[in-house]
Design a protein around this motif. Structure first.
Motif, PDB file in Angstrom:
ATOM      1  N   ILE A 143      74.845  -8.288   6.786  1.00 10.86           N
ATOM      2  CA  ILE A 143      74.768  -7.297   7.850  1.00 10.86           C
ATOM      3  C   ILE A 143      74.281  -5.990   7.231  1.00 10.86           C
ATOM      4  O   ILE A 143      74.901  -5.469   6.305  1.00 10.86           O
ATOM      5  CB  ILE A 143      76.139  -7.074   8.526  1.00 10.86           C
ATOM      6  CG1 ILE A 143      76.716  -8.399   9.025  1.00 10.86           C
ATOM      7  CG2 ILE A 143      76.025  -6.047   9.646  1.00 10.86           C
ATOM      8  CD1 ILE A 143      75.824  -9.188   9.956  1.00 10.86           C
ATOM      9  N   SER A 174      78.693  -7.289   4.472  1.00 10.55           N
ATOM     10  CA  SER A 174      78.049  -6.044   4.903  1.00 10.55           C
ATOM     11  C   SER A 174      77.407  -5.341   3.716  1.00 10.55           C
ATOM     12  O   SER A 174      78.001  -5.242   2.646  1.00 10.55           O
ATOM     13  CB  SER A 174      79.068  -5.108   5.545  1.00 10.55           C
ATOM     14  OG  SER A 174      79.517  -5.641   6.759  1.00 10.55           O
ATOM     15  N   LYS A 195      65.770  -3.575   7.209  1.00 11.78           N
ATOM     16  CA  LYS A 195      65.361  -4.815   7.880  1.00 11.78           C
ATOM     17  C   LYS A 195      63.967  -5.235   7.416  1.00 11.78           C
ATOM     18  O   LYS A 195      63.723  -6.412   7.127  1.00 11.78           O
ATOM     19  CB  LYS A 195      65.388  -4.636   9.403  1.00 11.78           C
ATOM     20  CG  LYS A 195      64.997  -5.886  10.173  1.00 11.78           C
ATOM     21  CD  LYS A 195      65.177  -5.713  11.670  1.00 11.78           C
ATOM     22  CE  LYS A 195      64.012  -4.983  12.280  1.00 11.78           C
ATOM     23  NZ  LYS A 195      64.034  -5.013  13.759  1.00 11.78           N
ATOM     24  N   THR A 248      79.931 -13.270   7.121  1.00  7.24           N
ATOM     25  CA  THR A 248      78.998 -12.175   6.867  1.00  7.24           C
ATOM     26  C   THR A 248      79.454 -11.361   5.665  1.00  7.24           C
ATOM     27  O   THR A 248      80.630 -11.360   5.306  1.00  7.24           O
ATOM     28  CB  THR A 248      78.880 -11.215   8.072  1.00  7.24           C
ATOM     29  OG1 THR A 248      80.129 -10.567   8.277  1.00  7.24           O
ATOM     30  CG2 THR A 248      78.443 -11.933   9.326  1.00  7.24           C
ATOM     31  N   ALA A 290      71.571  -8.510  11.395  1.00  4.92           N
ATOM     32  CA  ALA A 290      71.980  -9.620  10.533  1.00  4.92           C
ATOM     33  C   ALA A 290      70.742 -10.330   9.996  1.00  4.92           C
ATOM     34  O   ALA A 290      69.854 -10.701  10.760  1.00  4.92           O
ATOM     35  CB  ALA A 290      72.844 -10.607  11.311  1.00  4.92           C
ATOM     36  N   LEU A 343      75.504  -1.924  18.440  1.00  7.09           N
ATOM     37  CA  LEU A 343      76.907  -2.257  18.153  1.00  7.09           C
ATOM     38  C   LEU A 343      77.740  -2.265  19.429  1.00  7.09           C
ATOM     39  O   LEU A 343      78.665  -3.057  19.576  1.00  7.09           O
ATOM     40  CB  LEU A 343      77.506  -1.259  17.164  1.00  7.09           C
ATOM     41  CG  LEU A 343      77.101  -1.441  15.715  1.00  7.09           C
ATOM     42  CD1 LEU A 343      77.719  -0.351  14.842  1.00  7.09           C
ATOM     43  CD2 LEU A 343      77.516  -2.809  15.201  1.00  7.09           C
ATOM     44  N   TYR A 344      77.419  -1.366  20.336  1.00  5.72           N
ATOM     45  CA  TYR A 344      78.082  -1.272  21.636  1.00  5.72           C
ATOM     46  C   TYR A 344      77.139  -0.494  22.545  1.00  5.72           C
ATOM     47  O   TYR A 344      76.205   0.160  22.060  1.00  5.72           O
ATOM     48  CB  TYR A 344      79.463  -0.597  21.518  1.00  5.72           C
ATOM     49  CG  TYR A 344      79.427   0.730  20.796  1.00  5.72           C
ATOM     50  CD1 TYR A 344      79.153   1.917  21.462  1.00  5.72           C
ATOM     51  CD2 TYR A 344      79.662   0.788  19.428  1.00  5.72           C
ATOM     52  CE1 TYR A 344      79.098   3.129  20.800  1.00  5.72           C
ATOM     53  CE2 TYR A 344      79.621   2.006  18.747  1.00  5.72           C
ATOM     54  CZ  TYR A 344      79.346   3.173  19.440  1.00  5.72           C
ATOM     55  OH  TYR A 344      79.296   4.373  18.778  1.00  5.72           O
ATOM     56  N   ARG A 374      73.112  -0.367  14.903  1.00  7.91           N
ATOM     57  CA  ARG A 374      72.922  -1.726  15.416  1.00  7.91           C
ATOM     58  C   ARG A 374      73.608  -2.753  14.513  1.00  7.91           C
ATOM     59  O   ARG A 374      73.935  -2.471  13.369  1.00  7.91           O
ATOM     60  CB  ARG A 374      71.430  -2.041  15.497  1.00  7.91           C
ATOM     61  CG  ARG A 374      70.670  -1.008  16.298  1.00  7.91           C
ATOM     62  CD  ARG A 374      69.190  -1.321  16.475  1.00  7.91           C
ATOM     63  NE  ARG A 374      68.463  -1.918  15.396  1.00  7.91           N
ATOM     64  CZ  ARG A 374      67.755  -1.252  14.480  1.00  7.91           C
ATOM     65  NH1 ARG A 374      67.724   0.082  14.483  1.00  7.91           N
ATOM     66  NH2 ARG A 374      67.079  -1.892  13.554  1.00  7.91           N
ATOM     67  N   TRP A 375      73.792  -3.937  15.052  1.00 10.74           N
ATOM     68  CA  TRP A 375      74.256  -5.091  14.289  1.00 10.74           C
ATOM     69  C   TRP A 375      72.984  -5.806  13.856  1.00 10.74           C
ATOM     70  O   TRP A 375      72.353  -6.508  14.647  1.00 10.74           O
ATOM     71  CB  TRP A 375      75.126  -5.996  15.152  1.00 10.74           C
ATOM     72  CG  TRP A 375      75.696  -7.166  14.414  1.00 10.74           C
ATOM     73  CD1 TRP A 375      75.183  -8.429  14.375  1.00 10.74           C
ATOM     74  CD2 TRP A 375      76.874  -7.190  13.616  1.00 10.74           C
ATOM     75  NE1 TRP A 375      75.966  -9.242  13.601  1.00 10.74           N
ATOM     76  CE2 TRP A 375      77.019  -8.499  13.114  1.00 10.74           C
ATOM     77  CE3 TRP A 375      77.816  -6.226  13.255  1.00 10.74           C
ATOM     78  CZ2 TRP A 375      78.086  -8.877  12.285  1.00 10.74           C
ATOM     79  CZ3 TRP A 375      78.865  -6.598  12.441  1.00 10.74           C
ATOM     80  CH2 TRP A 375      78.994  -7.910  11.965  1.00 10.74           C
ATOM     81  N   TYR A 419      74.338  -2.613   7.576  1.00 12.22           N
ATOM     82  CA  TYR A 419      75.231  -1.772   8.364  1.00 12.22           C
ATOM     83  C   TYR A 419      75.003  -0.295   8.088  1.00 12.22           C
ATOM     84  O   TYR A 419      75.052   0.151   6.949  1.00 12.22           O
ATOM     85  CB  TYR A 419      76.687  -2.139   8.049  1.00 12.22           C
ATOM     86  CG  TYR A 419      77.659  -1.674   9.095  1.00 12.22           C
ATOM     87  CD1 TYR A 419      78.036  -2.512  10.134  1.00 12.22           C
ATOM     88  CD2 TYR A 419      78.187  -0.400   9.046  1.00 12.22           C
ATOM     89  CE1 TYR A 419      78.918  -2.083  11.108  1.00 12.22           C
ATOM     90  CE2 TYR A 419      79.075   0.039  10.018  1.00 12.22           C
ATOM     91  CZ  TYR A 419      79.432  -0.811  11.040  1.00 12.22           C
ATOM     92  OH  TYR A 419      80.303  -0.382  12.002  1.00 12.22           O
ATOM     93  N   ASP A 444      69.689  -8.422  15.967  1.00 12.63           N
ATOM     94  CA  ASP A 444      69.385  -6.998  15.949  1.00 12.63           C
ATOM     95  C   ASP A 444      69.752  -6.469  17.331  1.00 12.63           C
ATOM     96  O   ASP A 444      68.970  -6.554  18.270  1.00 12.63           O
ATOM     97  CB  ASP A 444      67.915  -6.735  15.632  1.00 12.63           C
ATOM     98  CG  ASP A 444      67.608  -5.257  15.429  1.00 12.63           C
ATOM     99  OD1 ASP A 444      68.487  -4.413  15.732  1.00 12.63           O
ATOM    100  OD2 ASP A 444      66.496  -4.942  14.974  1.00 12.63           O
ATOM    101  N   GLN A 464      68.385   1.431   8.931  1.00 11.03           N
ATOM    102  CA  GLN A 464      68.413   0.013   9.287  1.00 11.03           C
ATOM    103  C   GLN A 464      67.023  -0.587   9.447  1.00 11.03           C
ATOM    104  O   GLN A 464      66.800  -1.731   9.064  1.00 11.03           O
ATOM    105  CB  GLN A 464      69.239  -0.206  10.552  1.00 11.03           C
ATOM    106  CG  GLN A 464      70.724  -0.021  10.322  1.00 11.03           C
ATOM    107  CD  GLN A 464      71.534  -0.272  11.559  1.00 11.03           C
ATOM    108  OE1 GLN A 464      71.339   0.400  12.580  1.00 11.03           O
ATOM    109  NE2 GLN A 464      72.457  -1.210  11.488  1.00 11.03           N
TER     110      GLN A 464
END
Length: 170
Positions: A97, A49, A59, A47, A86, A76-77, A83-84, A99, A73, A55
Motif C-alpha cells: 500500500i 504499507s 504509483k 498488505t 495497492a 480512503l473515504y 487514496r488507497w 500510503y 486506487d 502517491q
C-alpha cells in the motif's frame, strides 16, 4: 508422525522446506485445523504499507519501473485527498500500500524516504539490475553475492530503500 516429518525436513534444503510448508501446511491451516486447541484464523500477510510523499509518483515508479500490478486506487473515504493505492508483483498475494500519511497517521511522516525494511524476492538479479539501471533507478548497494543469496538495495521515487534478494542457486 511429527518426528518423522521433522526428520525428513531436516535433510531438505531451505527452499524445499518452504515449499513443503506452503504446499502442505497452508491448505491445512486454511481449513481451520486446530493446533493445540487454537483455531488458526490468520492465513497470510495481506498488505504492507510503504509511506510516501506523492502517491502518483510512487504509483508510477512501482508500476512502470518495477513492473508491479496496480490492484487498487481509490479514495480512503468520500472526500479524502489521500487514496488507497495497492500494488504488487504479478501473481503475488501480499500487496504494498503506497500510503500518504495524513493527520491520523502524522507520526509516519518521519519514515518517508527512510529504509522501511521491505524486501522483494528476485528471480534473476543480473537481469533486474541491468533493467533497473537502464531505467535510472539508484542502487544504494550494488548486487552483492553472499552465502545466503545475492542482495542489492535500491532507492524508490520517494527515497525509501528497498532490499532485493535472489536466493542462492543450488
Amino acid at each position: 508422525m511429527e518426528e518423522a516429518v521433522l526428520d525428513r525436513l531436516a535433510a531438505k534444503s531451505l527452499e524445499e522446506v518452504i515449499i513443503f510448508v506452503f504446499d502442505v501446511m497452508t491448505p491445512l491451516l486454511l481449513q481451520g485445523v486446530k493446533r493445540k486447541g487454537v483455531q488458526v484464523m490468520i492465513d497470510r500477510v495481506g498488505t504492507v504499507s510503504l509511506f510516501v510523499h506523492d502517491q502518483d509518483r510512487a504509483k508510477e515508479f512501482y508500476t512502470n519501473v518495477l513492473g508491479f500490478e496496480l490492484r487498487a486506487d481509490a479514495a480512503l473515504y468520500p472526500g479524502a485527498s489521500a487514496r488507497w493505492v495497492a500494488v504488487a508483483p504479478p501473481g503475488a498475494e501480499t500487496e504494498v500500500i503506497l500510503y500518504l500519511p495524513d493527520e491520523n497517521w502524522e507520526h509516519y511522516k518521519q519514515v518517508v524516504g527512510q529504509s522501511q525494511a521491505l524486501t522483494f524476492n528476485v528471480t534473476d538479479m543480473q537481469a533486474l539490475h541491468s533493467d533497473l539501471k537502464a531505467k535510472g533507478v539508484k542502487f544504494v548497494q550494488e548486487p552483492d553475492k553472499q552465502p545466503w543469496g545475492t542482495f542489492a538495495i535500491i532507492e524508490d521515487s520517494e527515497g525509501s530503500r528497498l532490499v532485493l534478494v535472489e536466493q542462492p542457486k543450488e
